[in-house]
Design an enzyme around this catalytic site. Structure first.
Site, PDB file in Angstrom:
ATOM      1  N   LYS A  54       0.840  -1.209   0.000  1.00  0.00           N
ATOM      2  CA  LYS A  54       0.000   0.000   0.000  1.00  0.00           C
ATOM      3  C   LYS A  54       0.871   1.253   0.000  1.00  0.00           C
ATOM      4  O   LYS A  54       0.544   2.240  -0.670  1.00  0.00           O
ATOM      5  CB  LYS A  54      -0.943  -0.023   1.213  1.00  0.00           C
ATOM      6  CG  LYS A  54      -2.009  -1.123   1.121  1.00  0.00           C
ATOM      7  CD  LYS A  54      -2.796  -1.292   2.422  1.00  0.00           C
ATOM      8  CE  LYS A  54      -3.726  -2.494   2.352  1.00  0.00           C
ATOM      9  NZ  LYS A  54      -4.446  -2.758   3.619  1.00  0.00           N
ATOM     10  N   GLN A  98      -4.267  -1.211   9.966  1.00  0.00           N
ATOM     11  CA  GLN A  98      -4.204  -2.565   9.396  1.00  0.00           C
ATOM     12  C   GLN A  98      -4.732  -3.573  10.413  1.00  0.00           C
ATOM     13  O   GLN A  98      -4.320  -3.581  11.570  1.00  0.00           O
ATOM     14  CB  GLN A  98      -2.760  -2.894   8.987  1.00  0.00           C
ATOM     15  CG  GLN A  98      -2.602  -4.200   8.219  1.00  0.00           C
ATOM     16  CD  GLN A  98      -3.271  -4.195   6.855  1.00  0.00           C
ATOM     17  OE1 GLN A  98      -3.425  -3.161   6.209  1.00  0.00           O
ATOM     18  NE2 GLN A  98      -3.690  -5.356   6.396  1.00  0.00           N
ATOM     19  N   ASP A 121     -11.090   2.878   4.386  1.00  0.00           N
ATOM     20  CA  ASP A 121     -11.310   1.424   4.391  1.00  0.00           C
ATOM     21  C   ASP A 121     -12.803   1.087   4.327  1.00  0.00           C
ATOM     22  O   ASP A 121     -13.172  -0.055   4.049  1.00  0.00           O
ATOM     23  CB  ASP A 121     -10.755   0.829   5.695  1.00  0.00           C
ATOM     24  CG  ASP A 121      -9.536  -0.043   5.481  1.00  0.00           C
ATOM     25  OD1 ASP A 121      -9.355  -0.551   4.359  1.00  0.00           O
ATOM     26  OD2 ASP A 121      -8.780  -0.230   6.455  1.00  0.00           O
TER      27      ASP A 121
HETATM   28  N1  GUN Z   1      -6.632  -6.732   6.861  1.00  0.00           N
HETATM   29  C1  GUN Z   1      -7.003  -7.534   5.835  1.00  0.00           C
HETATM   30  N2  GUN Z   1      -7.630  -6.812   4.878  1.00  0.00           N
HETATM   31  C2  GUN Z   1      -7.650  -5.540   5.314  1.00  0.00           C
HETATM   32  C3  GUN Z   1      -8.156  -4.324   4.765  1.00  0.00           C
HETATM   33  O1  GUN Z   1      -8.727  -4.252   3.677  1.00  0.00           O
HETATM   34  N3  GUN Z   1      -7.970  -3.207   5.511  1.00  0.00           N
HETATM   35  C4  GUN Z   1      -7.367  -3.235   6.716  1.00  0.00           C
HETATM   36  N4  GUN Z   1      -7.248  -2.099   7.390  1.00  0.00           N
HETATM   37  N5  GUN Z   1      -6.881  -4.344   7.258  1.00  0.00           N
HETATM   38  C5  GUN Z   1      -7.030  -5.481   6.545  1.00  0.00           C
END
Ligand code: GUN
Length: 296
Positions: A54, A98, A121
């Site tokens: 990311k 995350q 998100d």
């Molecule tokens: N952990 C697994 N997928 C995601 C996601 O799309 N966003 C976040 N913040 N954590 C994750």
């Protein structure tokens, strides 16, 4: 028949290129640089890989990003305090914590602490509520990526029977709500099946479009689908493979080799839904920057 592949790698690259161009224009015209803040708590290796990807995408798109890496032992109060600081920071347009968080931290409380205006998100209950009733909001990135993949691959959803396997808050529930909306790229007849079903094949066999997000290898095999089905495989599973340098390979939730003989279109793993998640995060963050600049 062997199916056409839906190329998520290519489509996600197109989206990132679009965002990169739009970002350059936003910067030139309004002197705004989209800013995304990441929080990574603990040492989970998969989470570290995801955040690194990311961060690279942010750099590619011309965003400003900052990553706060905190030890596993970090208290919930500390996490909430950091989020509060980002909530009022005008250079930060999106906040991404995350998941998963360490067990002693209440994930719901952390998600609810993020300002819905910065919830790129799409996990905040306000975002989820708006999605359900069809109001404009940030869509969670993986389901938004699935919809975008289908739109850009020419998969018609209106009036089609979409069967979703899995009911997670991150994929199953939001994609069901997205495709149910009376809107372009949606308007589907939606069934959600899950682990409580005695036999999911009763449902999967009825699918015109089958979306599988269970986190289990071989959840769907060729005998469980009808000819011509479109298959979207959301799974990312590591299976041991001594012939690979790392000792494992990545597979989805669908038996790809078997199902591709019956499907009209199918997403590969890797290179299907996975890269779309990051592309949609970039799109959401760009949108958040545009909205904040409109409010200045
Ligand atoms: N952990 C697994 N997928 C995601 C996601 O799309 N966003 C976040 N913040 N954590 C994750």
């Amino acid at each position: 028949m062997q199916s056409d592949l839906i190329d998520g790698k290519l489509i996600s690259q197109l989206i990132k290129d679009e965002v990169r161009e739009q970002t350059a224009a936003l910067r030139a015209q309004q002197n705004v640089i989209p800013g995304l803040a990441f929080m990574l708590v603990g040492e989970d290796p998969a989470s570290q890989t995801y955040v690194a990807s990311k961060e690279r995408a942010c750099e590619y798109c011309g965003f400003h990003s900052t990553t706060l890496r905190l030890p596993e032992s970090t208290s919930e109060e500390e996490i909430l305090g950091r989020i509060d600081t980002w909530n009022i920071d005008p250079d930060i347009h999106g906040i991404l914590v995350q998941l998963p968080l360490p067990k002693h931290v209440n994930e719901d409380r952390v998600i609810e602490a993020i300002s819905p205006r910065k919830d790129v998100d799409g996990f905040h209950p306000i975002s989820v509520g708006k999605l359900v009733i069809g109001q404009e909001c940030y869509l969670p990135c993986t389901p938004a990526g699935i919809q975008e993949l289908m739109i850009r691959s020419g998969v018609e959803t209106a009036g089609k029977h979409v069967v979703i396997v899995g009911r997670s808050n991150i994929v199953g529930k939001p994609i069901a709500n997205i495709l149910l909306q009376k809107a372009a790229g949606a308007n589907a007849i939606v069934t959600v099946t899950h682990s409580a079903a005695k036999d999911i094949s009763i449902y999967t066999r009825q699918a015109d479009i089958l979306i599988v997000a269970t986190g289990r290898v071989n959840t769907v095999t060729a005998d469980m689908v009808k000819d011509g089905v479109v298959v979207i495989d959301v799974g990312i599973n590591r299976v041991n493979d001594e012939s690979r340098p790392k000792g494992y390979r990545i597979v989805g939730d669908v038996d790809f080799e078997g199902v591709r003989e019956k499907a009209s279109m199918i997403t590969p793993v890797p290179g299907g839904v996975g890269p779309m998640t990051i592309a949609m995060l970039m799109k959401n963050t760009y949108q958040a920057a545009v909205r904040s600049s409109a409010q200045r």
